[in-house]
Scaffold this active site. Sequence first.
Site, PDB file in Angstrom:
ATOM      1  N   LYS A   9       0.857  -1.183   0.000  1.00 46.15           N
ATOM      2  CA  LYS A   9       0.000   0.000   0.000  1.00 46.15           C
ATOM      3  C   LYS A   9       0.884   1.219   0.000  1.00 46.15           C
ATOM      4  O   LYS A   9       2.001   1.198   0.522  1.00 46.15           O
ATOM      5  CB  LYS A   9      -0.884   0.016   1.253  1.00 46.15           C
ATOM      6  CG  LYS A   9      -2.099   0.877   1.103  1.00 46.15           C
ATOM      7  CD  LYS A   9      -3.134   0.122   0.310  1.00 46.15           C
ATOM      8  CE  LYS A   9      -4.509   0.709   0.407  1.00 46.15           C
ATOM      9  NZ  LYS A   9      -5.498  -0.287  -0.061  1.00 46.15           N
TER      10      LYS A   9
HETATM   11  N1  GLU Z   1      -7.074   0.074  -3.528  1.00 47.45           N
HETATM   12  C1  GLU Z   1      -7.829  -1.101  -3.809  1.00 47.45           C
HETATM   13  C2  GLU Z   1      -7.789  -2.045  -2.634  1.00 47.45           C
HETATM   14  O1  GLU Z   1      -7.482  -1.644  -1.557  1.00 47.45           O
HETATM   15  C3  GLU Z   1      -7.387  -1.747  -5.085  1.00 47.45           C
HETATM   16  C4  GLU Z   1      -5.971  -2.211  -5.078  1.00 47.45           C
HETATM   17  C5  GLU Z   1      -5.507  -2.714  -6.419  1.00 47.45           C
HETATM   18  O2  GLU Z   1      -6.285  -2.717  -7.364  1.00 47.45           O
HETATM   19  O3  GLU Z   1      -4.352  -3.096  -6.495  1.00 47.45           O
HETATM   20  O4  GLU Z   1      -8.136  -3.183  -2.726  1.00 47.45           O
END
Ligand code: GLU
Length: 429
Positions: free
Chosen positions: A118
């Site tokens: 993240k």
């Molecule tokens: N931000 C989204 C999540 O927390 C999508 C992450 C992604 O597509 O890699 O699942």
Amino acid sequence: MVTTSRPVWENQSPAHICPFDQACSYLEWAAKELKLDSGLLEILSHPRKVVTVSIPVKMDNGEVRVLAGHRVQHSDILGPYKGGIRYHPAVTLREVSALAMLMTWKCALLGIPYGGAKGGIPIDPKKYSVGELERISRRYISELIKDIGPSVDIPAPDMGTSAREMAWMMDTYSVNVGHAVPGVVTGKPLSIGGSLGREMATGRGVMIVVREALADQGKSLADVKIAIQGFGNVGGAAAELLHQAGAKIIAVSGGAGGIYAENGLDIPAVKAYAAQNHRSVVGYPQATAISNADLLTLPCDVLIPAALENQITEENVDHIQARIVAEAANGPVTLEANRVLEARGVTVLPDILANAGGVVVSYLEWVQGLSYLFWDEEKVNREMENLMVNAYRKVIQQAQKRQVNLRLAAYTLGVGRVAQALNDRGLYP
Ligand code: GLU
């Protein structure tokens, strides 16, 4: 004398509910249920790599500010690190570390070949111009250039970011390496290798798991009243799709507050209103104003917290009236509140399942890009539906087999898969 702002890494979350401690408690809970080896648990409770960069940015008025940019890579045991990049004032390194860990379990649960990561920058994007946001996004990615890549770490949109930021990031990475690399991010615009269906994907995943949970209770979406906290990328899409499927959406909200209509909101009209009103639903004429906190305790069948974490806590859990809570946000229900809801027989669809639709279609986007073959929206939605429904069924079966709640079932599946892979790969050296 020249004064400087505090070093970025001092920006930590308040001590009361530390999101990383909370994520570790979930992991320990799953590890206990799985009787996981203590060495494996020790490894899984640490992110593999934590990066914080300084982002100097020239503001439109000529002033230079230095922002913090985090990227936490929790695990790449099952494949490249994967996870969104969040622009929100509440971003901290601890929060990003917690969310990176959740991504690892989420991808493992869904059976997609990714690890978890993240990123985040603690800013309110509404307070920056488009030019400033572009400079921030480009500098952030150029600082991380050695840490990301299509087989290393693949960012995506999260709260406060969208296809626009992904395009800037893809371009910055590509210019730096000297050729176009569409696979370095997902959630891109269609023009540069994005996937149909990606924008609505997280909301669609929420709709699918709510529909499945209702079907298991002998009900359908047309029978229920739903309250949704949040009306952004996730809450807005979920509201639209659930409304289309016949559910009554009685309340929605945004950062500035929400709206309530006992007999159901006309979601397309609310969407059109918000588009004209700086993305806020406040002031929508055919509804009553309601606070974000009051929305949670409305009389409804399904409650969908689709905003920030720690919204349903010991303080308000006794007032929650819904029979199904679908965690569209990450960690909106605390562990203690989850226990109370469970004791009352409320079904809590855990975040790593309920909000997985986004990363599932990110995966499908990456697969399409790698195979140079792009699908129509119907195929994308069909493939994602299969992955979501399969994961939902596995969680239900695991809950029955182990006699545990859905959160622990989902976590034991996700953590169990990663632990198995770690065990099989072995520890180097
Ligand atoms: N931000 C989204 C999540 O927390 C999508 C992450 C992604 O597509 O890699 O699942």
